[in-house]
Write a protein that holds these residues in place. Structure first.
Motif, mmCIF file in Angstrom:
data_model
loop_
_atom_site.group_PDB
_atom_site.id
_atom_site.type_symbol
_atom_site.label_atom_id
_atom_site.label_comp_id
_atom_site.label_asym_id
_atom_site.label_seq_id
_atom_site.Cartn_x
_atom_site.Cartn_y
_atom_site.Cartn_z
ATOM 1 N N VAL A 96 0.866 -1.182 0.000
ATOM 2 C CA VAL A 96 0.000 0.000 0.000
ATOM 3 C C VAL A 96 0.904 1.233 0.000
ATOM 4 C CG1 VAL A 96 -1.715 1.316 1.301
ATOM 5 C CG2 VAL A 96 -1.867 -1.183 1.218
ATOM 6 N N PRO A 97 0.853 2.065 -1.050
ATOM 7 C CA PRO A 97 1.721 3.257 -1.084
ATOM 8 C C PRO A 97 1.298 4.279 -0.042
ATOM 9 C CG PRO A 97 0.197 3.276 -2.931
ATOM 10 C CD PRO A 97 0.004 1.945 -2.259
ATOM 11 N N LEU A 98 2.236 5.133 0.336
ATOM 12 C CA LEU A 98 1.935 6.147 1.334
ATOM 13 C C LEU A 98 0.850 7.111 0.863
ATOM 14 C CD1 LEU A 98 5.511 6.990 2.677
ATOM 15 C CD2 LEU A 98 3.813 5.413 3.612
ATOM 16 N N ALA A 99 0.747 7.315 -0.450
ATOM 17 C CA ALA A 99 -0.318 8.173 -0.967
ATOM 18 C C ALA A 99 -1.689 7.601 -0.642
ATOM 19 C CB ALA A 99 -0.163 8.346 -2.481
ATOM 20 N N LYS A 100 -1.800 6.281 -0.658
ATOM 21 C CA LYS A 100 -3.067 5.644 -0.309
ATOM 22 C C LYS A 100 -3.376 5.848 1.172
ATOM 23 C CE LYS A 100 -6.623 2.817 -0.470
ATOM 24 N NZ LYS A 100 -7.884 3.205 -1.157
ATOM 25 N N LEU A 101 -2.350 5.796 2.021
ATOM 26 C CA LEU A 101 -2.579 6.063 3.437
ATOM 27 C C LEU A 101 -3.138 7.465 3.634
ATOM 28 C CD1 LEU A 101 0.522 4.535 5.289
ATOM 29 C CD2 LEU A 101 -1.736 3.514 4.895
ATOM 30 N N LEU A 102 -2.623 8.430 2.888
ATOM 31 C CA LEU A 102 -3.133 9.788 3.004
ATOM 32 C C LEU A 102 -4.604 9.852 2.612
ATOM 33 C CD1 LEU A 102 -2.340 12.739 3.699
ATOM 34 C CD2 LEU A 102 -2.066 13.089 1.247
ATOM 35 N N ASP A 103 -4.989 9.090 1.579
ATOM 36 C CA ASP A 103 -6.391 9.049 1.190
ATOM 37 C C ASP A 103 -7.268 8.546 2.337
ATOM 38 O OD1 ASP A 103 -5.850 9.985 -1.347
ATOM 39 O OD2 ASP A 103 -5.812 8.010 -2.276
ATOM 40 N N LEU A 104 -6.711 7.715 3.199
ATOM 41 C CA LEU A 104 -7.450 7.207 4.355
ATOM 42 C C LEU A 104 -7.341 8.141 5.552
ATOM 43 C CD1 LEU A 104 -6.438 3.419 4.182
ATOM 44 C CD2 LEU A 104 -8.535 4.484 3.338
ATOM 45 N N GLY A 105 -6.589 9.218 5.415
ATOM 46 C CA GLY A 105 -6.432 10.178 6.498
ATOM 47 C C GLY A 105 -5.190 9.996 7.328
ATOM 48 N N ILE A 106 -4.316 9.049 6.939
ATOM 49 C CA ILE A 106 -3.106 8.760 7.705
ATOM 50 C C ILE A 106 -1.961 9.602 7.162
ATOM 51 C CG2 ILE A 106 -1.523 6.972 8.516
ATOM 52 C CD1 ILE A 106 -4.414 6.456 9.321
ATOM 53 N N VAL A 107 -1.457 10.533 7.968
ATOM 54 C CA VAL A 107 -0.301 11.339 7.583
ATOM 55 C C VAL A 107 0.956 10.663 8.117
ATOM 56 C CG1 VAL A 107 0.873 13.558 7.852
ATOM 57 C CG2 VAL A 107 -1.610 13.481 7.545
ATOM 58 N N ALA A 108 1.929 10.436 7.254
ATOM 59 C CA ALA A 108 3.185 9.779 7.631
ATOM 60 C C ALA A 108 4.348 10.735 7.417
ATOM 61 C CB ALA A 108 3.380 8.509 6.801
ATOM 62 N N LEU A 109 5.207 10.840 8.411
ATOM 63 C CA LEU A 109 6.357 11.726 8.351
ATOM 64 C C LEU A 109 7.613 10.997 8.799
ATOM 65 C CD1 LEU A 109 4.820 14.839 10.171
ATOM 66 C CD2 LEU A 109 4.871 14.426 7.716
ATOM 67 N N ARG A 110 8.756 11.556 8.437
ATOM 68 C CA ARG A 110 10.047 11.052 8.899
ATOM 69 C C ARG A 110 10.761 12.169 9.640
ATOM 70 N NH1 ARG A 110 13.967 9.582 11.177
ATOM 71 N NH2 ARG A 110 15.670 8.289 10.410
ATOM 72 N N LEU A 111 11.062 11.943 10.918
ATOM 73 C CA LEU A 111 11.775 12.922 11.727
ATOM 74 C C LEU A 111 13.062 12.304 12.276
ATOM 75 C CD1 LEU A 111 8.764 14.479 13.694
ATOM 76 C CD2 LEU A 111 9.945 15.444 11.718
ATOM 77 N N ASP A 112 13.853 13.136 12.935
ATOM 78 C CA ASP A 112 15.160 12.721 13.437
ATOM 79 C C ASP A 112 15.021 12.217 14.872
ATOM 80 O OD1 ASP A 112 17.771 12.339 14.117
ATOM 81 O OD2 ASP A 112 18.437 14.392 13.688
ATOM 82 N N ALA A 113 14.818 10.918 15.026
ATOM 83 C CA ALA A 113 14.589 10.344 16.354
ATOM 84 C C ALA A 113 15.793 10.485 17.267
ATOM 85 C CB ALA A 113 14.202 8.865 16.222
ATOM 86 N N GLU A 114 16.983 10.478 16.704
ATOM 87 C CA GLU A 114 18.188 10.617 17.517
ATOM 88 C C GLU A 114 18.282 12.002 18.150
ATOM 89 O OE1 GLU A 114 20.292 8.457 18.408
ATOM 90 O OE2 GLU A 114 19.929 6.745 17.092
ATOM 91 N N ASN A 115 17.606 12.961 17.543
ATOM 92 C CA ASN A 115 17.717 14.355 17.981
ATOM 93 C C ASN A 115 16.350 14.901 18.380
ATOM 94 O OD1 ASN A 115 19.241 16.809 18.335
ATOM 95 N ND2 ASN A 115 18.371 17.571 16.416
ATOM 96 N N HIS A 116 15.447 14.042 18.850
ATOM 97 C CA HIS A 116 14.066 14.473 19.061
ATOM 98 C C HIS A 116 13.928 15.568 20.118
ATOM 99 C CE1 HIS A 116 14.411 11.349 22.238
ATOM 100 N NE2 HIS A 116 13.548 12.107 22.890
ATOM 101 N N GLU A 117 14.855 15.633 21.073
ATOM 102 C CA GLU A 117 14.757 16.659 22.111
ATOM 103 C C GLU A 117 15.107 18.043 21.591
ATOM 104 O OE1 GLU A 117 17.253 15.325 25.244
ATOM 105 O OE2 GLU A 117 15.821 13.837 25.989
ATOM 106 N N ARG A 118 15.805 18.112 20.466
ATOM 107 C CA ARG A 118 16.237 19.404 19.909
ATOM 108 C C ARG A 118 15.797 19.578 18.457
ATOM 109 N NH1 ARG A 118 20.014 16.929 22.676
ATOM 110 N NH2 ARG A 118 20.897 16.023 20.786
ATOM 111 N N ASP A 119 14.884 18.762 17.998
ATOM 112 C CA ASP A 119 14.478 18.769 16.598
ATOM 113 C C ASP A 119 13.540 19.945 16.317
ATOM 114 O OD1 ASP A 119 13.680 18.265 14.029
ATOM 115 O OD2 ASP A 119 13.065 16.198 14.378
ATOM 116 N N GLU A 120 14.010 20.902 15.515
ATOM 117 C CA GLU A 120 13.200 22.079 15.198
ATOM 118 C C GLU A 120 11.962 21.714 14.391
ATOM 119 O OE1 GLU A 120 15.630 24.948 13.281
ATOM 120 O OE2 GLU A 120 17.049 25.142 14.958
ATOM 121 N N ASN A 121 12.060 20.677 13.548
ATOM 122 C CA ASN A 121 10.890 20.239 12.784
ATOM 123 C C ASN A 121 9.771 19.797 13.719
ATOM 124 O OD1 ASN A 121 12.270 20.648 10.364
ATOM 125 N ND2 ASN A 121 13.041 18.550 10.325
ATOM 126 N N LEU A 122 10.115 18.995 14.712
ATOM 127 C CA LEU A 122 9.123 18.514 15.667
ATOM 128 C C LEU A 122 8.565 19.671 16.492
ATOM 129 C CD1 LEU A 122 7.639 16.196 17.109
ATOM 130 C CD2 LEU A 122 9.649 15.943 18.585
#
Length: 258
Positions: A96-122
């Motif tokens: 199932v492609p990620l675009a299909k997940l979005l059609d179902l309302g599921i937003v998927a992202l990739r963030l920097d787990a190693e730096n989650h305490e200082r991650d500006e994106n998060l």
């Protein structure tokens, strides 16, 4: 590097805001806006959230689809009480492609787990979406009494009246969600993957055979783990989800070929 980071932040926020705006036409509004998804791939900058590379510590680049994967499940195996922690791919495999997940309302992202305490994106995402509260949990047999019984409980099909945000900091696990035809889609979440599961969608969770996940949970209000086991189709959150799902189905069929 700074330009890429800014583009990533803006594309994430554009995706979430556009989804939220569309939802207003599909029923009651929520306290902070459940996701809605009739725009699908027409959202500007969506490729930055789905499959595009994200800069990580040390110069490494990993796409979203390396940490969030999905496929249709073999329902028969689960019904016959095979271990829920196995992948349960269909034969042949139906990805199932990620675009299909979005059609179902599921937003998927990739963030920097190693730096989650200082991650500006998060940080930016939390501020813009109003995720004022968070906690971090670890699920493993060594830290959870009655582990086997608890993961069976997590695996009961249910919905929530608020969106569910889970960010995998380590380990891995599965979120199963129902598609528009009530078939199970298994979503594999591993380190660095973040998903937003909309209010009103029937789903369930299980660890995989590694039996370990460390996850951040994000909330707009106080933590609310209320689960409404199926059937709870009368709830406004469920009705609103179905309205959003069906309103976008025709345009989805025109846009995608899977």
């Amino acid at each position: 590097m700074a330009a890429k980071k800014l583009l990533f932040i803006l594309s994430v926020l554009a995706t979430l805001v556009a989804l939220e705006t569309t939802y207003a036409h599909c029923g009651e509004s929520s306290t902070h806006g459940e996701l809605h998804f009739s725009h699908g791939l027409s959202l500007p900058g969506l490729d930055s959230c789905h499959g595009a590379d994200t800069d990580l510590a040390g110069g490494m680049k990993i796409g979203v689809d390396d940490v969030v994967k999905a496929w249709y499940m073999d329902d028969v195996a689960v019904a016959e009480n095979e271990d829920q922690r196995l992948p349960h791919h269909r034969q042949p495999d139906e990805a199932v492609p990620l675009a299909k997940l979005l059609d179902l309302g599921i937003v998927a992202l990739r963030l920097d787990a190693e730096n989650h305490e200082r991650d500006e994106n998060l940080t930016t995402m939390r501020q813009e979406r109003g995720y004022l509260h968070m906690d971090i949990i670890e699920l493993t047999p060594e830290k959870m009494p009655n582990y086997e019984a608890m993961i069976k409980r997590f695996f009961e099909e249910h919905l929530h009246t608020d969106e569910e945000v889970r960010y995998c900091l380590d380990g891995s696990g599965y979120f199963d969600v129902r598609d528009e035809d009530d078939q199970w889609v298994r979503v594999s979440l591993s380190k660095g993957g973040l998903i937003v599961v909309p209010a009103g969608i029937y789903h369930r969770f299980t660890l995989d055979s590694n039996n370990y996940i460390k996850a951040m949970r994000l909330f707009s209000g106080g933590p609310d783990w209320t689960a409404y086991n199926r059937p709870h189709d009368h709830l406004p959150a469920r009705k609103n989800y179905l309205a959003a799902l069906h309103s976008g189905r025709g345009s989805q069929q025109d846009r995608h070929s899977y």
